[in-house]
Design an enzyme around this catalytic site. Sequence first.
Site, PDB file in Angstrom:
ATOM      1  NE  ARG A  25      -7.123 -12.030   7.368  1.00  0.00           N
ATOM      2  CZ  ARG A  25      -5.973 -12.317   7.976  1.00  0.00           C
ATOM      3  NH1 ARG A  25      -4.905 -12.500   7.293  1.00  0.00           N
ATOM      4  NH2 ARG A  25      -5.929 -12.388   9.285  1.00  0.00           N
ATOM      5  NE  ARG A  29       0.551 -13.680   5.571  1.00  0.00           N
ATOM      6  CZ  ARG A  29       0.595 -14.352   6.713  1.00  0.00           C
ATOM      7  NH1 ARG A  29       1.736 -14.594   7.295  1.00  0.00           N
ATOM      8  NH2 ARG A  29      -0.514 -14.806   7.253  1.00  0.00           N
ATOM      9  NE  ARG A  38       3.616  -7.133   5.588  1.00  0.00           N
ATOM     10  CZ  ARG A  38       4.698  -7.151   6.346  1.00  0.00           C
ATOM     11  NH1 ARG A  38       5.664  -6.284   6.135  1.00  0.00           N
ATOM     12  NH2 ARG A  38       4.819  -8.024   7.310  1.00  0.00           N
ATOM     13  CG  ASP A  74      -4.964  -7.001  11.505  1.00  0.00           C
ATOM     14  OD1 ASP A  74      -4.843  -7.919  10.680  1.00  0.00           O
ATOM     15  OD2 ASP A  74      -5.101  -7.210  12.729  1.00  0.00           O
ATOM     16  CE1 TYR A 151      -4.963 -12.899  18.042  1.00  0.00           C
ATOM     17  CE2 TYR A 151      -7.137 -12.083  17.450  1.00  0.00           C
ATOM     18  CZ  TYR A 151      -6.052 -12.905  17.203  1.00  0.00           C
ATOM     19  OH  TYR A 151      -6.062 -13.735  16.114  1.00  0.00           O
TER      20      TYR A 151
HETATM   21  O1  CP3 Z   1      -8.154  -8.722   2.166  1.00  0.00           O
HETATM   22  C1  CP3 Z   1      -8.211  -8.635   3.385  1.00  0.00           C
HETATM   23  O2  CP3 Z   1      -9.085  -9.233   4.031  1.00  0.00           O
HETATM   24  C2  CP3 Z   1      -7.176  -7.779   4.029  1.00  0.00           C
HETATM   25  C3  CP3 Z   1      -7.531  -7.084   5.277  1.00  0.00           C
HETATM   26  C4  CP3 Z   1      -7.416  -7.929   6.534  1.00  0.00           C
HETATM   27  C5  CP3 Z   1      -6.210  -8.273   7.202  1.00  0.00           C
HETATM   28  N1  CP3 Z   1      -6.532  -8.859   8.393  1.00  0.00           N
HETATM   29  C6  CP3 Z   1      -4.844  -8.020   6.725  1.00  0.00           C
HETATM   30  C7  CP3 Z   1      -3.712  -8.752   7.315  1.00  0.00           C
HETATM   31  C8  CP3 Z   1      -8.464  -8.392   7.318  1.00  0.00           C
HETATM   32  C9  CP3 Z   1      -9.964  -8.333   7.027  1.00  0.00           C
HETATM   33  C10 CP3 Z   1      -7.897  -8.960   8.483  1.00  0.00           C
HETATM   34  C11 CP3 Z   1      -8.711  -9.489   9.587  1.00  0.00           C
HETATM   35  C12 CP3 Z   1      -8.051 -10.188  10.693  1.00  0.00           C
HETATM   36  N2  CP3 Z   1      -6.843  -9.935  11.280  1.00  0.00           N
HETATM   37  C13 CP3 Z   1      -8.663 -11.229  11.422  1.00  0.00           C
HETATM   38  C14 CP3 Z   1     -10.069 -11.748  11.196  1.00  0.00           C
HETATM   39  C15 CP3 Z   1     -10.154 -12.651  10.033  1.00  0.00           C
HETATM   40  C16 CP3 Z   1      -9.563 -14.011  10.269  1.00  0.00           C
HETATM   41  O3  CP3 Z   1      -8.627 -14.343   9.515  1.00  0.00           O
HETATM   42  O4  CP3 Z   1     -10.033 -14.715  11.140  1.00  0.00           O
HETATM   43  C17 CP3 Z   1      -7.755 -11.651  12.421  1.00  0.00           C
HETATM   44  C18 CP3 Z   1      -7.972 -12.764  13.424  1.00  0.00           C
HETATM   45  C19 CP3 Z   1      -6.607 -10.823  12.325  1.00  0.00           C
HETATM   46  C20 CP3 Z   1      -5.426 -10.827  13.213  1.00  0.00           C
HETATM   47  C21 CP3 Z   1      -4.183 -11.040  12.466  1.00  0.00           C
HETATM   48  N3  CP3 Z   1      -3.606 -10.095  11.648  1.00  0.00           N
HETATM   49  C22 CP3 Z   1      -3.337 -12.195  12.437  1.00  0.00           C
HETATM   50  C23 CP3 Z   1      -3.635 -13.471  13.190  1.00  0.00           C
HETATM   51  C24 CP3 Z   1      -2.270 -11.900  11.600  1.00  0.00           C
HETATM   52  C25 CP3 Z   1      -1.026 -12.731  11.310  1.00  0.00           C
HETATM   53  C26 CP3 Z   1      -1.215 -13.926  10.528  1.00  0.00           C
HETATM   54  C27 CP3 Z   1      -2.265 -13.934   9.448  1.00  0.00           C
HETATM   55  O5  CP3 Z   1      -3.326 -14.537   9.680  1.00  0.00           O
HETATM   56  O6  CP3 Z   1      -2.063 -13.376   8.354  1.00  0.00           O
HETATM   57  C28 CP3 Z   1      -2.472 -10.599  11.079  1.00  0.00           C
HETATM   58  C29 CP3 Z   1      -1.632  -9.866  10.127  1.00  0.00           C
HETATM   59  C30 CP3 Z   1      -2.249  -9.562   8.814  1.00  0.00           C
HETATM   60  N4  CP3 Z   1      -3.419  -8.898   8.656  1.00  0.00           N
HETATM   61  C31 CP3 Z   1      -1.739  -9.866   7.526  1.00  0.00           C
HETATM   62  C32 CP3 Z   1      -2.645  -9.360   6.594  1.00  0.00           C
HETATM   63  C33 CP3 Z   1      -2.524  -9.399   5.100  1.00  0.00           C
HETATM   64  C34 CP3 Z   1      -0.396 -10.551   7.252  1.00  0.00           C
HETATM   65  C35 CP3 Z   1       0.677  -9.625   7.665  1.00  0.00           C
HETATM   66  C36 CP3 Z   1       1.914  -9.698   6.810  1.00  0.00           C
HETATM   67  O7  CP3 Z   1       1.884  -9.191   5.695  1.00  0.00           O
HETATM   68  O8  CP3 Z   1       2.907 -10.225   7.296  1.00  0.00           O
END
Ligand code: CP3
Length: 344
Positions: A25, A29, A38, A74, A151
Site C-alpha cells: 500500500r 490515502r 481521488r 485492486d 468477499y
Molecule cells: O500501493 C499499493 O499497494 C496500491 C495498490 C493496491 C490497492 N489495493 C489500492 C487501493 C493494492 C496492492 C491493494 C490490495 C488490496 N485491496 C487488498 C490486499 C492488501 C491488504 O490491504 O490486505 C485488499 C484486501 C483490498 C480490498 C480493498 N480495496 C479494500 C478493503 C479497500 C477499502 C479500504 C482500504 O483498505 O483502503 C480498497 C480500496 C483501495 N484499494 C484503496 C486503494 C488506494 C482506497 C480507495 C480510495 O482511494 O478511496
Amino acid sequence: MNPRARFLAALRGEAVDRPPVWLMRQAGRYLPQYREVRRQHGFWEVCRQPELSTLVAREPLERLSLDAAIVFSDILTVPEAMGLGVTFGPGEGPRLVNTLSTAADLSAWTVDGVAQRLSFVSEAVRHLRTTLEDRYGILGFAGAPFTLFAYATEGGGSDDFAKARIMLHQQPWLAQKALGILADVAAEYLAAQADAGADCVQLFDTWGGLLDAEDYARFCVPALRRITQPLAARGVPVLLFVRGGAHLLPVLADTGAHGFSLDWRVDWREARARFPRSILQGNVDPILLMAGADVARDRVRHLLATMLETSQYRRCIVNLGHGIHKDTDPDAVHAFCDEVTRHG
Ligand code: CP3
C-alpha cells in the site's frame, strides 16, 4: 546498485549490497497527492486510465527511497470483471452487489472474456514500465482465491467472513469450484501482468489467516498451486502474503510460491529456518509507523540485523507485515525507507 538490479538480484537469490525495499500500500490515502487525485477521479477511473494509474504508482517512488513500484489497481478487479459489481463507498470498505451463496450464483459469473475485461491492468503495467524504464522493479498482483471468495460470499468486508467459512463445510464442492475458477482467472491475469513488464507478482491472501491449517491445506493450497505452477513454468516469481498466517507456515511450503511476504506476527528466524531457499519479505508492524520516525528507524535496524545474521541479506526484501495504514505520517514512511538505504 540500480534499484531494479537490486530487486531482481534479491528475487534470484544473488548477493546484494542491502535488501531491496518496497511497501504494501505504498501508493494510497496516506499520501496527500493521492488524495488530491481521488478528489477529481473515481477509484476505478484511476485504475482504468494508465496515465492516472502510473501517476499514483510513481508518487511514492518520488518521495521515498524505494526499489520497486506496485501497479496501481485492486484485488477486487477480478470479481468486478466477473460481474459481481464492486463499488467503494466514501469512507467505507468495498461492496459487492452479486454475492455467492448458491450454484446458480456461481453459474452467473461471467468468466468468458474476463481476461479482456481485465486487460486495463496489464495496460497499466505496460505504461508504468515504459515510464520507469529499467530504473525500478515492478510488481503485479492479484487477490488469492480464498480472499476473493471471502468477499464474494460476504458481499463486503467482515471481521470473520463467517459465510465463506460456513460454505467451505456446507457446500465444499461449490466452494472448491469457485476457488478453482478464481485461481484460473488469477493465473492468466498475473501472466498478462508479467508479459506487460512486471518482474514478479504478489498474491494477497488477506483473509487466509482466518482458516486453520487443515482447511487452508484442503481448500487454499490446491487453488494456489493452480496459480504458482503455470507462473513458475513461465519463470515468473510469485510472492504469497497471508495476513495472520503464522500458524500456516507448515502448509505454505506446499503452495509452490517462490517467496513469502510475512505478516508482522511471524518470527523471521523461524520462517527462515523453515524456508532456507525462499524469498522472505516483510515484516515490520505497519501500525508502528504511526509511533513516529524514530520508532520506524529502530524497527528497520532491528529487521536488517536479523536479515544479515540469518540470511547475509540474501533472498530478503524489506517491507511491512501488512499495508500502510491511511493515517500514517508520510515522514515516518520516509524515515523507514531512508534507514534501509543507510545499510548498503
Ligand atoms: O500501493 C499499493 O499497494 C496500491 C495498490 C493496491 C490497492 N489495493 C489500492 C487501493 C493494492 C496492492 C491493494 C490490495 C488490496 N485491496 C487488498 C490486499 C492488501 C491488504 O490491504 O490486505 C485488499 C484486501 C483490498 C480490498 C480493498 N480495496 C479494500 C478493503 C479497500 C477499502 C479500504 C482500504 O483498505 O483502503 C480498497 C480500496 C483501495 N484499494 C484503496 C486503494 C488506494 C482506497 C480507495 C480510495 O482511494 O478511496
